[in-house]
Design a protein around this motif. Structure first.
Motif, short mmCIF file in Angstrom:
data_model
loop_
_atom_site.label_atom_id
_atom_site.label_comp_id
_atom_site.label_asym_id
_atom_site.label_seq_id
_atom_site.Cartn_x
_atom_site.Cartn_y
_atom_site.Cartn_z
N MET A 1 0.84 -1.18 0.00
CA MET A 1 0.00 0.00 0.00
C MET A 1 0.89 1.24 0.00
O MET A 1 1.79 1.36 0.81
CB MET A 1 -0.89 -0.06 1.24
CG MET A 1 -1.64 1.22 1.61
SD MET A 1 -2.65 2.02 0.39
CE MET A 1 -3.96 0.92 0.07
N PRO A 2 0.63 2.18 -0.92
CA PRO A 2 1.40 3.42 -0.92
C PRO A 2 1.12 4.23 0.35
O PRO A 2 0.11 4.04 1.01
CB PRO A 2 0.89 4.18 -2.14
CG PRO A 2 -0.18 3.37 -2.74
CD PRO A 2 -0.34 2.11 -1.97
N LYS A 3 2.04 5.12 0.67
CA LYS A 3 1.91 5.96 1.86
C LYS A 3 0.66 6.85 1.72
O LYS A 3 0.44 7.47 0.68
CB LYS A 3 3.16 6.82 1.98
CG LYS A 3 3.32 7.45 3.31
CD LYS A 3 4.68 8.14 3.37
CE LYS A 3 5.05 8.40 4.79
NZ LYS A 3 6.35 9.01 4.89
N LEU A 4 -0.14 6.88 2.76
CA LEU A 4 -1.35 7.71 2.78
C LEU A 4 -1.01 9.09 3.30
O LEU A 4 -0.07 9.26 4.06
CB LEU A 4 -2.41 7.07 3.68
CG LEU A 4 -2.87 5.67 3.30
CD1 LEU A 4 -3.87 5.15 4.32
CD2 LEU A 4 -3.47 5.66 1.91
N SER A 5 -1.82 10.07 2.91
CA SER A 5 -1.57 11.42 3.39
C SER A 5 -2.87 12.08 3.85
O SER A 5 -3.96 11.65 3.50
CB SER A 5 -0.90 12.27 2.31
OG SER A 5 -1.74 12.39 1.19
N VAL A 6 -2.70 13.12 4.64
CA VAL A 6 -3.81 13.92 5.16
C VAL A 6 -3.70 15.32 4.58
O VAL A 6 -2.66 15.71 4.06
CB VAL A 6 -3.80 13.97 6.70
CG1 VAL A 6 -3.93 12.59 7.29
CG2 VAL A 6 -2.55 14.67 7.21
N VAL A 7 -4.79 16.08 4.67
CA VAL A 7 -4.79 17.49 4.29
C VAL A 7 -5.17 18.28 5.54
O VAL A 7 -6.15 17.95 6.22
CB VAL A 7 -5.78 17.77 3.15
CG1 VAL A 7 -5.93 19.27 2.91
CG2 VAL A 7 -5.32 17.07 1.87
N ALA A 8 -4.39 19.31 5.86
CA ALA A 8 -4.63 20.12 7.06
C ALA A 8 -5.37 21.40 6.69
O ALA A 8 -5.12 22.01 5.66
CB ALA A 8 -3.30 20.47 7.73
N HIS A 9 -6.30 21.79 7.57
CA HIS A 9 -7.05 23.04 7.42
C HIS A 9 -6.82 23.88 8.66
O HIS A 9 -7.16 23.47 9.77
CB HIS A 9 -8.56 22.76 7.29
CG HIS A 9 -8.92 21.90 6.13
ND1 HIS A 9 -8.98 22.37 4.84
CD2 HIS A 9 -9.20 20.58 6.07
CE1 HIS A 9 -9.32 21.38 4.03
NE2 HIS A 9 -9.45 20.28 4.75
N GLU A 10 -6.22 25.05 8.48
CA GLU A 10 -6.05 26.02 9.56
C GLU A 10 -7.40 26.67 9.79
O GLU A 10 -7.92 27.35 8.90
CB GLU A 10 -5.02 27.08 9.19
CG GLU A 10 -3.59 26.60 9.20
CD GLU A 10 -2.97 26.59 10.59
OE1 GLU A 10 -3.56 27.18 11.53
OE2 GLU A 10 -1.90 26.00 10.73
N LEU A 11 -7.99 26.48 10.96
CA LEU A 11 -9.32 27.01 11.23
C LEU A 11 -9.30 28.28 12.07
O LEU A 11 -10.33 28.89 12.29
CB LEU A 11 -10.18 25.95 11.93
CG LEU A 11 -10.37 24.64 11.16
CD1 LEU A 11 -11.26 23.68 11.95
CD2 LEU A 11 -10.92 24.87 9.77
N GLY A 12 -8.12 28.68 12.53
CA GLY A 12 -8.00 29.93 13.26
C GLY A 12 -7.71 29.72 14.74
O GLY A 12 -7.63 28.61 15.23
N GLY A 13 -7.58 30.85 15.41
CA GLY A 13 -7.33 30.83 16.85
C GLY A 13 -5.89 31.10 17.19
O GLY A 13 -5.02 31.19 16.32
N SER A 14 -5.66 31.24 18.48
CA SER A 14 -4.30 31.44 18.96
C SER A 14 -4.13 30.66 20.25
O SER A 14 -5.10 30.31 20.91
CB SER A 14 -4.02 32.93 19.19
OG SER A 14 -4.92 33.43 20.16
N GLY A 15 -2.91 30.38 20.57
CA GLY A 15 -2.60 29.57 21.74
C GLY A 15 -2.02 28.25 21.30
O GLY A 15 -1.58 28.09 20.15
N PRO A 16 -2.03 27.27 22.20
CA PRO A 16 -1.47 25.96 21.84
C PRO A 16 -2.28 25.30 20.73
O PRO A 16 -3.48 25.57 20.57
CB PRO A 16 -1.55 25.17 23.14
CG PRO A 16 -2.51 25.88 24.01
CD PRO A 16 -2.54 27.31 23.56
N LEU A 17 -1.64 24.44 19.98
CA LEU A 17 -2.30 23.77 18.86
C LEU A 17 -3.29 22.73 19.36
O LEU A 17 -3.00 21.95 20.27
CB LEU A 17 -1.26 23.07 17.98
CG LEU A 17 -1.83 22.28 16.81
CD1 LEU A 17 -2.42 23.19 15.76
CD2 LEU A 17 -0.77 21.38 16.21
N LEU A 18 -4.48 22.73 18.77
CA LEU A 18 -5.49 21.69 18.98
C LEU A 18 -5.70 21.02 17.63
O LEU A 18 -6.19 21.63 16.69
CB LEU A 18 -6.80 22.27 19.50
CG LEU A 18 -7.98 21.29 19.60
CD1 LEU A 18 -7.65 20.14 20.57
CD2 LEU A 18 -9.25 22.03 20.03
#
Length: 152
Positions: free
Chosen positions: A1-18
């Motif tokens: 199986m080839p390596k799978l990937s994800v797509v990230a969406h920056e939804l906003g905000g500030s502070g530590p990453l959730l």
């Protein structure tokens, strides 16, 4: 199986990453109704898991290990080890499995569950919502559960 990937969406905000991980059959933007509250405490990033949303579809059968590896690759590539994580159903399972395999991947992790018939995106997909009140209850309950993330 080839390596799978994800797509990230920056939804906003500030502070530590959730890091927000969706359930099977959904996509990362399912968390948009919760961003106004979460973004007061966190920088919110939602992933589209392989074969969901804008992420490339697998070309053959995949396992949960393949999905965990896709999330792990994102965490390592982006250098976000130690982030908070909230997973909805499948997303919560993947987060728990990743934390089990690599302790310390997440600072804190929580898993939420779906209320039957509460697909907030159903209207945008041309279907009537099955339970409009369910979407509100799901978002309210999920937010209640995540309070533990920023109170500890």
């Amino acid at each position: 199986m080839p390596k799978l990937s994800v797509v990230a969406h920056e939804l906003g905000g500030s502070g530590p990453l959730l890091l927000l991980l969706h359930a099977n059959g959904f996509h990362g933007r399912i968390f948009l109704p919760m961003v106004p509250l979460l973004s007061k405490h966190f920088r919110c990033v939602a992933l589209d898991l392989p074969g969901h949303g804008q992420a490339p579809a697998p070309t053959g059968p995949i396992s949960e290990a393949d999905l965990v590896a896709a999330v792990q690759d994102y965490v390592e590539r982006e250098g976000v080890r130690g982030a908070f994580c909230m997973g909805h159903s499948l997303g919560g399972t993947l987060a728990a499995l990743l934390e089990w395999e690599r302790p310390g991947t997440f600072r804190r992790c929580t898993r939420t569950w779906r209320v039957a018939g509460c697909d907030p995106c159903s209207q945008s997909q041309g279907r009537p919502p099955a339970a409009p009140a369910g979407s509100r209850r799901w978002a309210t309950w999920a937010l209640w559960r995540t309070r533990r993330l920023w109170r500890q």
